[in-house]
Structure formats: C-alpha cells, structure tokens
Enzyme design. Structure first.
Site, PDB file in Angstrom:
ATOM      1  N   ARG A  40       1.124  -1.038   0.132  1.00  0.00           N
ATOM      2  CA  ARG A  40      -0.239  -0.250  -0.002  1.00  0.00           C
ATOM      3  C   ARG A  40       0.755   1.089  -0.303  1.00  0.00           C
ATOM      4  O   ARG A  40       0.130   2.421   0.432  1.00  0.00           O
ATOM      5  CB  ARG A  40      -0.859   0.039   0.907  1.00  0.00           C
ATOM      6  CG  ARG A  40      -2.026  -1.034   1.197  1.00  0.00           C
ATOM      7  CD  ARG A  40      -3.184  -1.224   0.053  1.00  0.00           C
ATOM      8  NE  ARG A  40      -4.070  -1.627   0.274  1.00  0.00           N
ATOM      9  CZ  ARG A  40      -4.018  -3.327   0.164  1.00  0.00           C
ATOM     10  NH1 ARG A  40      -3.272  -3.682  -1.079  1.00  0.00           N
ATOM     11  NH2 ARG A  40      -5.432  -3.928  -0.126  1.00  0.00           N
ATOM     12  N   SER A  86     -11.336  -1.469   1.827  1.00  0.00           N
ATOM     13  CA  SER A  86     -10.230  -1.085   3.412  1.00  0.00           C
ATOM     14  C   SER A  86      -9.692   0.665   4.441  1.00  0.00           C
ATOM     15  O   SER A  86      -9.685   1.037   3.405  1.00  0.00           O
ATOM     16  CB  SER A  86      -9.193  -1.390   3.592  1.00  0.00           C
ATOM     17  OG  SER A  86      -9.424  -2.969   2.944  1.00  0.00           O
ATOM     18  N   GLU A 133      -5.813   3.872   5.277  1.00  0.00           N
ATOM     19  CA  GLU A 133      -5.345   3.715   4.304  1.00  0.00           C
ATOM     20  C   GLU A 133      -5.894   4.866   3.530  1.00  0.00           C
ATOM     21  O   GLU A 133      -5.443   4.664   2.097  1.00  0.00           O
ATOM     22  CB  GLU A 133      -6.007   2.005   4.042  1.00  0.00           C
ATOM     23  CG  GLU A 133      -5.736   1.437   2.864  1.00  0.00           C
ATOM     24  CD  GLU A 133      -6.483   0.749   1.802  1.00  0.00           C
ATOM     25  OE1 GLU A 133      -7.425   1.342   1.080  1.00  0.00           O
ATOM     26  OE2 GLU A 133      -6.645  -0.010   1.554  1.00  0.00           O
TER      27      GLU A 133
HETATM   28  N1  EPU Z   1     -11.018 -10.903   9.420  1.00  0.00           N
HETATM   29  C1  EPU Z   1     -11.501 -11.325  10.391  1.00  0.00           C
HETATM   30  N2  EPU Z   1     -13.219 -10.206  10.432  1.00  0.00           N
HETATM   31  C2  EPU Z   1     -13.197  -9.095   9.639  1.00  0.00           C
HETATM   32  C3  EPU Z   1     -12.560  -9.624   8.579  1.00  0.00           C
HETATM   33  C4  EPU Z   1     -10.862  -9.880   7.955  1.00  0.00           C
HETATM   34  O1  EPU Z   1     -11.944 -12.478  11.034  1.00  0.00           O
HETATM   35  O2  EPU Z   1     -14.322  -8.708  10.283  1.00  0.00           O
HETATM   36  C5  EPU Z   1      -9.938 -12.073   9.300  1.00  0.00           C
HETATM   37  C6  EPU Z   1     -10.235 -13.107   7.899  1.00  0.00           C
HETATM   38  O3  EPU Z   1     -11.032 -14.473   8.104  1.00  0.00           O
HETATM   39  C7  EPU Z   1      -8.495 -13.192   7.318  1.00  0.00           C
HETATM   40  C8  EPU Z   1      -8.379 -12.520   7.628  1.00  0.00           C
HETATM   41  O4  EPU Z   1      -8.742 -11.588   8.293  1.00  0.00           O
HETATM   42  O5  EPU Z   1      -8.334 -14.726   8.320  1.00  0.00           O
HETATM   43  C9  EPU Z   1      -8.068 -11.236   6.965  1.00  0.00           C
HETATM   44  O6  EPU Z   1      -9.201 -11.104   5.928  1.00  0.00           O
HETATM   45  P1  EPU Z   1      -9.165 -10.968   4.318  1.00  0.00           P
HETATM   46  O7  EPU Z   1      -8.558 -11.768   3.609  1.00  0.00           O
HETATM   47  O8  EPU Z   1     -10.724 -10.321   4.323  1.00  0.00           O
HETATM   48  O9  EPU Z   1      -8.067 -10.144   4.030  1.00  0.00           O
HETATM   49  P2  EPU Z   1      -8.232  -7.919   4.485  1.00  0.00           P
HETATM   50  O10 EPU Z   1      -6.872  -8.577   5.200  1.00  0.00           O
HETATM   51  O11 EPU Z   1      -8.803  -8.566   5.527  1.00  0.00           O
HETATM   52  C10 EPU Z   1      -6.956  -7.713   1.993  1.00  0.00           C
HETATM   53  C11 EPU Z   1      -6.831  -6.175   1.603  1.00  0.00           C
HETATM   54  C12 EPU Z   1      -8.016  -5.676   0.834  1.00  0.00           C
HETATM   55  C13 EPU Z   1      -7.949  -7.324  -0.508  1.00  0.00           C
HETATM   56  C14 EPU Z   1      -8.340  -8.443   0.561  1.00  0.00           C
HETATM   57  C15 EPU Z   1      -7.927  -9.766   0.072  1.00  0.00           C
HETATM   58  C16 EPU Z   1      -6.116  -4.222   3.362  1.00  0.00           C
HETATM   59  C17 EPU Z   1      -5.857  -3.204   3.624  1.00  0.00           C
HETATM   60  N3  EPU Z   1      -6.686  -4.954   3.113  1.00  0.00           N
HETATM   61  O12 EPU Z   1      -7.754  -7.200   3.687  1.00  0.00           O
HETATM   62  O13 EPU Z   1      -8.484  -4.839   0.549  1.00  0.00           O
HETATM   63  O14 EPU Z   1      -9.248  -7.176  -1.483  1.00  0.00           O
HETATM   64  O15 EPU Z   1      -6.405  -8.207   1.675  1.00  0.00           O
HETATM   65  O16 EPU Z   1      -6.550 -10.078  -0.303  1.00  0.00           O
HETATM   66  O17 EPU Z   1      -4.497  -4.595   3.177  1.00  0.00           O
HETATM   67  C18 EPU Z   1      -8.412  -2.459  -0.285  1.00  0.00           C
HETATM   68  O18 EPU Z   1      -7.491  -1.974   0.158  1.00  0.00           O
HETATM   69  O19 EPU Z   1      -9.764  -1.529  -0.142  1.00  0.00           O
HETATM   70  C19 EPU Z   1      -9.136  -4.105   0.158  1.00  0.00           C
HETATM   71  C20 EPU Z   1     -10.635  -3.862  -0.106  1.00  0.00           C
END
Ligand code: EPU
Length: 337
Positions: free
Chosen positions: A163, A235, A333
């Site tokens: 990012r 995010s 972000e």
């Molecule tokens: N999780 C939870 N509860 C939640 C959300 C997530 O327990 O409410 C846990 C999930 O179960 C998982 C972990 O947290 O174990 C990561 O969650 P997820 O795979 O949904 O990804 P994220 O880290 O929350 C990032 C990016 C997203 C991208 C996804 C998939 C960032 C800030 N966000 O989200 O990007 O789509 O990975 O790769 O890095 C964006 O930048 O706007 C965005 C949506």
C-alpha cells in the site's frame, strides 16, 4: 481540453458519498492542460482525485482538485509471451481487468472488481488475493508540477511496497499520473494461494482466467459492500506491520490470530486489521449514519447522509478500541482531506 467547475459538490465524486464541496475541480486530458495551468499560476493547494474510491473529504476543500479524463489503451508490443500495454489514468481499473481476461492475458485477474481508476492504482499499489499492481507495472508516466515536464519512472524507481509508493512519499504534491504501462503474460500463471481462492476456482472447474476472475468477484461480493449501494472506500485501515515480539505476544494469547510474513523482513509481521477490529467486538457496530461493515470489519460505511467528520469520529473510536485491547496502532489506508 480542460473543464473547470467552481464551488462544486463532491458527493458524486467520492465512493463514501459524503457531501462536501471544493473550491474548484479541473478535469484535464493531457500534460498540455496541466502545463497551461501550472505554468501560469500554481494553485496554492491541490489534490488529484481519480474515481474517488480511496479519499474521504472531511470538510470543505479550499483548493483545486485535478481529475484526469484521458482514458486510451494502447498495445505497445505483442508477442507469443505477452503484451505491453499503455493505459491512461482515467481508464476504469476493472474494465482493464475484464479486457485482459478476455484477451487471455495473465497478471491482474486477482485484482478483479477493485473500484479504482488506472492512474490511482500505482499510488497505493492496489493489492488483493496475493497480487499487487506492482507485479505487472513496468513504467509510470507523470506530470511534474515543479518542472512542467513529463517524467517516466521504472517499476524500481516507484519504490513500491505494501500500500505504498513514491507517489505517497517523495512525490506527494509534485506528481500527477498520466499513464501506466504494464506487462501482461500469455503464459498461464495462476496465483491461488490466498484464502478461499483455490476452492472457489476449483468449484468453477479449474484455473482458467475466467474462473479466477469469477471466483474473486464472488469472494469480494460476499464481503465487500458495493459503493454504489452503501458508501464506503474499501479497507479503511491498513493491515498493521508490527515488531515480531508484539505478534508473538498476541499469538500466545490468541493462537487463531491471522499473521503474515513481511517480504524480506524477518523482524516484522503483518496482522489483519479486520480481525483485530472484529475481535474488539466492533464488526457491525453502528453509530447513527456510519458504521463498521457487518461482513468485513475493515470497511467503514456511510448508511446515508453522513459527513466526513462522522466517518473520522468512528475511525478514531475503532482505532482506540483496537489499541486498548491489543496495544496495536492501526492507521487509515484512505486519504483524508
Ligand atoms: N477477518 C476477520 N474479521 C473481519 C475481517 C477479516 O476475522 O471482519 C480475518 C479473515 O478471516 C482473515 C483475515 O482477517 O483471516 C484477513 O481478512 P481478508 O482476507 O478479508 O483480508 P483483509 O486483510 O481484511 C486485505 C486487503 C483488501 C483485499 C483483501 C484480500 C488491506 C488493507 N486490505 O483485506 O483490500 O481485498 O486483503 O486480499 O490490505 C482494499 O484495499 O480496499 C481492500 C479491500
């Protein structure tokens, strides 16, 4: 050709749908337009707004907002191995992904359905499901407001990281991105290592470009609210990168906490802000017109009519709760203006 709008409401120009205004918006379609403006009188305060998917206006913007309207796609080279393509800043990101998948080109299929313009993509190095736009970018072309020249940066010169890029650091306030060049491959290279992706792709019959795109769109659609229906900017927070000792302390208390290695850095670990917010009990939390999304705690939403100030107040509350519970700072972000 440029178009200038004075004292304009920005509600339709930001995915949060907040109803703040700006002193003026300038839509431009070439470096010439920018040269005319910056060569005559440099605006005291300015900002570049693409499709408005990652910016939160918290108050009246007393400055000039530049929005590109140039949106051509040009094939620079094409051979058996792949294609080099030049895409102008206003081109819609997901239209590019759909085009690439339709042409049998690999590299951006995991970045399906990200709301963005092409010009905004390198700024925060958009990423999802194990891919980042830096993996395909060869060159970024920008207008330098100090020298009035068009500059081309190689991938390496863009200093991409999670990012992050030079456009958020040294070139903030200096560069206006005009076009991005990418290399897309004809050789299949499925990237299915993240979360549910492999299962979703297998359920669709295997790792074709179309199946991967469909799988990613389905996963996103289940978790992430459509900004056309519910105001949001994806995010809201970055996943925090913490000292290894901090992660180890938390993992001993919460063995199910997701954590990820940081490339080329053994001393730090990336945590999932969504998990931290969720575990702090805030998933689905609502305060008046704003809230934490019920399916993905990393996303703050505008239920309708909220001001940027209300979103910021919620963001502060969320980061405070996470800090109190885990001793970890999470930071936005989204660009705050
Ligand atoms: N999780 C939870 N509860 C939640 C959300 C997530 O327990 O409410 C846990 C999930 O179960 C998982 C972990 O947290 O174990 C990561 O969650 P997820 O795979 O949904 O990804 P994220 O880290 O929350 C990032 C990016 C997203 C991208 C996804 C998939 C960032 C800030 N966000 O989200 O990007 O789509 O990975 O790769 O890095 C964006 O930048 O706007 C965005 C949506």
């Amino acid at each position: 050709m440029k178009r200038i709008y004075n004292d304009i409401n920005l509600a339709s120009r930001n995915s949060f749908g907040v109803s703040e205004s700006a002193r003026s918006v300038v839509e431009f379609d070439s470096a010439e337009d920018l040269r005319e403006i910056f060569g005559a009188e440099r605006p005291d305060k300015w900002y570049v707004l693409g499709a408005g998917n990652n910016t939160l206006f918290t108050q009246y913007y007393d400055g000039v907002i530049f929005t590109p309207t140039c949106s051509s796609l040009t094939i620079l080279s094409d051979d058996a191995e792949g294609v080099d393509v030049r895409v102008e800043a206003a081109y819609d990101w997901d239209t590019l992904v759909a085009w690439s998948v339709g042409e049998g080109l690999w590299g951006i299929e995991n970045l399906s359905a990200i709301p963005s313009s092409v010009g905004a993509a390198p700024v925060q190095n958009i990423g999802a499901y194990g891919a980042e736009v830096k993996d395909v970018i060869t060159t970024v072309e920008y207008f330098d407001v100090n020298t009035l020249e068009v500059v081309r940066l190689s991938n390496k010169e863009c200093h991409f990281a999670y990012r992050e890029s030079i456009f958020k650091q040294e070139l903030r306030g200096r560069a206006i991105i005009l076009a991005v060049e990418m290399h897309l491959s004809r050789l299949p290279r499925p990237n299915l290592g993240y979360g549910d992706v492999v299962n979703e792709v297998e359920a669709r019959g295997g790792a074709t470009l179309e199946n991967i795109r469909e799988a990613i769109c389905a996963i996103r659609g289940r978790k992430l609210p459509d900004p056309k229906v519910l105001g949001n900017a994806g995010s809201f927070f970055k996943n925090p990168i913490v000292e290894r000792s901090v992660a180890e302390r938390l993992l001993s208390e919460y063995p199910d906490m997701p954590s990820y290695a940081v490339p080329n850095d053994d001393n730090h670990v990336k945590l999932a802000a969504g998990w931290l917010i969720d575990k702090a009990g805030l998933k689905g939390y609502r305060d008046g017109r704003v809230g934490v999304h019920e399916n993905q705690a990393l996303v703050l939403v505008n239920y309708g009519g909220a001001t940027g100030g209300e979103v910021i107040a919620l963001a502060k509350y969320v980061s405070q709760c996470v800090n109190n519970k885990f001793g970890v700072e999470i930071s936005p972000e989204v660009n705050l203006l």
